[in-house]
Design a protein around this motif. Structure first.
Motif, PDB file in Angstrom:
ATOM      1  N   SER A  21     123.284  26.353  39.957  1.00 29.12           N
ATOM      2  CA  SER A  21     123.448  25.217  40.876  1.00 29.12           C
ATOM      3  C   SER A  21     122.121  24.625  41.317  1.00 29.12           C
ATOM      4  O   SER A  21     122.069  23.518  41.835  1.00 29.12           O
ATOM      5  CB  SER A  21     124.249  25.649  42.109  1.00 29.12           C
ATOM      6  OG  SER A  21     123.586  26.717  42.760  1.00 29.12           O
ATOM      7  N   LEU A  24     115.730  27.717  38.984  1.00 34.18           N
ATOM      8  CA  LEU A  24     115.491  28.141  37.612  1.00 34.18           C
ATOM      9  C   LEU A  24     116.756  28.062  36.749  1.00 34.18           C
ATOM     10  O   LEU A  24     116.718  27.604  35.603  1.00 34.18           O
ATOM     11  CB  LEU A  24     114.969  29.588  37.665  1.00 34.18           C
ATOM     12  CG  LEU A  24     114.293  30.161  36.448  1.00 34.18           C
ATOM     13  CD1 LEU A  24     113.229  29.218  35.916  1.00 34.18           C
ATOM     14  CD2 LEU A  24     113.678  31.508  36.821  1.00 34.18           C
ATOM     15  N   SER A  43     128.226  29.325  39.623  1.00 33.07           N
ATOM     16  CA  SER A  43     127.661  29.793  40.904  1.00 33.07           C
ATOM     17  C   SER A  43     128.748  29.589  41.961  1.00 33.07           C
ATOM     18  O   SER A  43     129.890  29.260  41.621  1.00 33.07           O
ATOM     19  CB  SER A  43     126.384  29.033  41.269  1.00 33.07           C
ATOM     20  OG  SER A  43     126.665  27.867  42.004  1.00 33.07           O
ATOM     21  N   ARG A  44     128.371  29.741  43.251  1.00 28.15           N
ATOM     22  CA  ARG A  44     129.384  29.559  44.304  1.00 28.15           C
ATOM     23  C   ARG A  44     129.536  28.103  44.710  1.00 28.15           C
ATOM     24  O   ARG A  44     130.500  27.745  45.368  1.00 28.15           O
ATOM     25  CB  ARG A  44     128.996  30.406  45.539  1.00 28.15           C
ATOM     26  CG  ARG A  44     129.013  31.894  45.288  1.00 28.15           C
ATOM     27  CD  ARG A  44     128.271  32.642  46.363  1.00 28.15           C
ATOM     28  NE  ARG A  44     126.887  32.212  46.416  1.00 28.15           N
ATOM     29  CZ  ARG A  44     125.977  32.694  47.257  1.00 28.15           C
ATOM     30  NH1 ARG A  44     126.313  33.638  48.111  1.00 28.15           N
ATOM     31  NH2 ARG A  44     124.740  32.243  47.246  1.00 28.15           N
ATOM     32  N   SER A  45     128.574  27.246  44.329  1.00 23.05           N
ATOM     33  CA  SER A  45     128.575  25.848  44.808  1.00 23.05           C
ATOM     34  C   SER A  45     129.162  24.900  43.768  1.00 23.05           C
ATOM     35  O   SER A  45     128.410  24.267  43.010  1.00 23.05           O
ATOM     36  CB  SER A  45     127.145  25.406  45.132  1.00 23.05           C
ATOM     37  OG  SER A  45     126.496  26.355  45.904  1.00 23.05           O
ATOM     38  N   ASP A  69     131.515  34.145  42.209  1.00 24.24           N
ATOM     39  CA  ASP A  69     130.685  34.973  43.072  1.00 24.24           C
ATOM     40  C   ASP A  69     130.390  36.231  42.271  1.00 24.24           C
ATOM     41  O   ASP A  69     131.297  37.047  42.034  1.00 24.24           O
ATOM     42  CB  ASP A  69     131.426  35.308  44.378  1.00 24.24           C
ATOM     43  CG  ASP A  69     130.521  36.069  45.344  1.00 24.24           C
ATOM     44  OD1 ASP A  69     129.561  36.727  44.881  1.00 24.24           O
ATOM     45  OD2 ASP A  69     130.772  36.006  46.559  1.00 24.24           O
ATOM     46  N   ASN A  96     121.104  34.973  35.843  1.00 25.12           N
ATOM     47  CA  ASN A  96     120.007  34.394  36.628  1.00 25.12           C
ATOM     48  C   ASN A  96     120.258  34.435  38.142  1.00 25.12           C
ATOM     49  O   ASN A  96     119.309  34.399  38.917  1.00 25.12           O
ATOM     50  CB  ASN A  96     119.802  32.939  36.145  1.00 25.12           C
ATOM     51  CG  ASN A  96     118.952  32.141  37.103  1.00 25.12           C
ATOM     52  OD1 ASN A  96     117.732  32.208  37.091  1.00 25.12           O
ATOM     53  ND2 ASN A  96     119.609  31.367  37.983  1.00 25.12           N
ATOM     54  N   TYR A 161     114.461  43.809  46.959  1.00 24.87           N
ATOM     55  CA  TYR A 161     114.276  42.935  45.782  1.00 24.87           C
ATOM     56  C   TYR A 161     113.614  43.726  44.643  1.00 24.87           C
ATOM     57  O   TYR A 161     114.088  43.691  43.504  1.00 24.87           O
ATOM     58  CB  TYR A 161     113.426  41.729  46.179  1.00 24.87           C
ATOM     59  CG  TYR A 161     113.323  40.656  45.123  1.00 24.87           C
ATOM     60  CD1 TYR A 161     114.369  39.774  44.902  1.00 24.87           C
ATOM     61  CD2 TYR A 161     112.175  40.529  44.351  1.00 24.87           C
ATOM     62  CE1 TYR A 161     114.267  38.775  43.926  1.00 24.87           C
ATOM     63  CE2 TYR A 161     112.065  39.538  43.379  1.00 24.87           C
ATOM     64  CZ  TYR A 161     113.118  38.660  43.173  1.00 24.87           C
ATOM     65  OH  TYR A 161     113.017  37.679  42.210  1.00 24.87           O
ATOM     66  N   LYS A 165     115.396  44.526  41.041  1.00 19.58           N
ATOM     67  CA  LYS A 165     114.845  44.005  39.781  1.00 19.58           C
ATOM     68  C   LYS A 165     114.409  45.153  38.869  1.00 19.58           C
ATOM     69  O   LYS A 165     114.537  45.063  37.646  1.00 19.58           O
ATOM     70  CB  LYS A 165     113.692  43.041  40.061  1.00 19.58           C
ATOM     71  CG  LYS A 165     114.134  41.759  40.793  1.00 19.58           C
ATOM     72  CD  LYS A 165     115.064  40.904  39.941  1.00 19.58           C
ATOM     73  CE  LYS A 165     115.433  39.595  40.602  1.00 19.58           C
ATOM     74  NZ  LYS A 165     116.268  38.731  39.764  1.00 19.58           N
ATOM     75  N   VAL A 194     107.635  31.414  40.546  1.00 18.81           N
ATOM     76  CA  VAL A 194     107.991  30.155  39.888  1.00 18.81           C
ATOM     77  C   VAL A 194     108.256  29.138  41.004  1.00 18.81           C
ATOM     78  O   VAL A 194     108.815  29.499  42.050  1.00 18.81           O
ATOM     79  CB  VAL A 194     109.290  30.301  39.048  1.00 18.81           C
ATOM     80  CG1 VAL A 194     109.517  29.058  38.197  1.00 18.81           C
ATOM     81  CG2 VAL A 194     109.238  31.547  38.173  1.00 18.81           C
ATOM     82  N   THR A 196     110.317  27.084  42.798  1.00 22.68           N
ATOM     83  CA  THR A 196     111.732  26.740  43.021  1.00 22.68           C
ATOM     84  C   THR A 196     111.985  26.780  44.520  1.00 22.68           C
ATOM     85  O   THR A 196     111.093  27.115  45.307  1.00 22.68           O
ATOM     86  CB  THR A 196     112.692  27.747  42.344  1.00 22.68           C
ATOM     87  OG1 THR A 196     112.574  29.006  43.013  1.00 22.68           O
ATOM     88  CG2 THR A 196     112.414  27.920  40.856  1.00 22.68           C
TER      89      THR A 196
END
Ligand SMILES: NC(=O)c1ccc[n+]([C@@H]2O[C@H](COP(=O)([O-])OP(=O)(O)OC[C@H]3O[C@@H](n4cnc5c(N)ncnc54)[C@H](OP(=O)(O)O)[C@@H]3O)[C@@H](O)[C@H]2O)c1
Length: 256
Positions: A21, A24, A43-45, A69, A96, A161, A165, A194, A196
Motif C-alpha cells: 500500500s 518499498l 495489505s490492510r488498506s 492482515d 515485505n 525489530y 528480522k 531506505v 520510505t
C-alpha cells in the motif's frame, strides 16, 4: 532469445507483494508491473491498494488488490485463495509487510514486542506457508522476504525489530532446505536504511541522518529502486540454483 531476455523475463508471471500500500512494497509492485508481471497487491488498506491497482491497469498490466492482515492465518489463506482463483497461481511471493517500534529494551511494551513478531516474523511464515503449499504442488516458485541489516547487527532501541528480522534470515534457510527438492527457492534481501515513510522522521533529522550514514561505508542511505536489482535477481530464472541466501543491500554496512 539471449540469456538476459530468457532469464529476466516476468511477462505473464504472477507476483504477490505484501505491504504494497506504500513505501518499498508499492515501489516493488510497480517495478514488477513495469516488467510485465501480473500483480497481487496485499495489505490492510484496501482503498490505497485499489488506487495503485488502477494505476497499474492503466499502464497495461494486470493487478488485483486484496485486503490481508498477515498476522491472521485465515486472512492470509483467503488472500492466497483469491489470488490463485484470479491468476491460477502465484509464481513469486515478496514478503515485505513490516513494522518497527523504536524504544529502549527496558521500555518496549509487551504489545509492541508481540506486534513486531506477529507482523514481521509470523506474517512472513504464514504467507510463505499458504503460498508455498501451492508452489510445492506446482514444483515451482520463488519466495523473497525483506529482512534488514538489523538481522545481522544489533542496534540500540530496535530489540524486537532485530529479533524479528534475524528470525526471517533463519526462516528463509529452514524453508529453503525443506522446499529445495520441490524447486521452490526461498531467499531474502537485507536493506539498510531506505527512504520510505517508515524512516522519514529519522532521516529528516540532520543529526540522526549524519549518525546513520557514518555507519555506512558508501556514506548515504538507499533509495527504494536500489533494491530492485537484488529482488529481481532472486525472483528471476537467473537465480535457479540460489536458495537460503540473504542478499545484503546495505552500502557495505555489514562489511566493516
Ligand atoms: N525503510 C527502511 O529503511 C527499511 C530498511 C530495511 C528493511 N525494511 C523493511 O522493508 C519492508 C517495507 O518497509 P517500508 O519502509 O516500505 O515500510 P512502510 O512504509 O511502513 O510500509 C509498511 C507496509 O507494511 C504493511 N503492513 C503493516 N502491517 C501489516 C499487516 N498486519 N498486514 C498486512 N500488511 C501490513 C503496510 O500496509 P497497511 O498499513 O496498509 O496494512 C505497509 O504497506 C518492511 O519489512 C521493513 O521492515 C525497511
Amino acid at each position: 532469445m539471449d540469456y538476459i531476455s530468457e532469464n529476466y523475463n516476468f511477462k505473464g508471471k504472477t507476483v504477490a507483494v505484501t505491504g504494497s500500500s506504500r513505501g518499498l512494497g508499492k515501489e516493488i509492485a510497480l517495478a514488477f508491473a513495469r516488467a510485465g508481471a501480473n500483480l497481487v497487491l496485499a495489505s490492510r488498506s484496501i482503498d490505497k491498494l485499489e488506487q495503485i491497482a488502477e494505476d497499474i491497469k492503466s499502464s497495461g498490466s494486470k493487478a488485483l488488490p486484496l485486503e490481508v492482515d498477515v498476522r491472521v492465518k485465515k486472512s492470509v489463506e483467503a488472500f492466497v485463495e483469491k489470488a490463485c482463483a484470479e491468476f491460477g497461481r502465484i509464481d513469486i511471493l515478496i514478503n515485505n509487510a513490516g513494522v518497527i517500534y523504536r524504544a529502549p529494551a527496558t521500555e518496549l511494551s509487551e504489545e509492541q514486542w508481540d506486534e513486531t513478531i506477529a507482523i514481521n516474523l509470523k506474517g512472513t511464515f504464514l504467507c510463505s506457508q499458504a503460498v508455498g503449499r501451492s508452489m510445492v504442488e506446482n514444483r515451482a516458485g520463488k519466495i523473497i522476504s525483506i529482512a534488514s541489516d538489523k538481522a545481522f547487527v544489533g542496534f540500540p532501541g530496535r530489540v524486537a525489530y532485530c529479533a524479528s528480522k534475524g528470525g526471517i534470515v533463519m526462516l528463509t534457510k529452514a524453508l529453503a532446505v525443506e522446499w529445495a527438492p520441490f524447486n521452490v527457492q526461498v531467499n531474502a534481501v537485507a536493506p539498510t536504511y531506505v527512504e520510505t515513510e517508515m524512516t522519514r522522521d529519522i532521516l529528516n533529522d540532520p543529526e540522526k541522518y549524519q549518525e546513520i550514514i557514518k555507519a555506512i561505508p558508501m556514506n548515504r542511505v538507499s533509495k527504494p529502486d536500489e533494491l530492485f536489482g537484488a529482488i529481481m535477481l532472486l525472483a528471476s530464472d537467473a537465480s535457479s540454483f540460489i536458495t537460503g541466501h540473504t542478499l545484503m543491500v546495505d552500502g557495505g554496512l555489514t562489511a566493516w
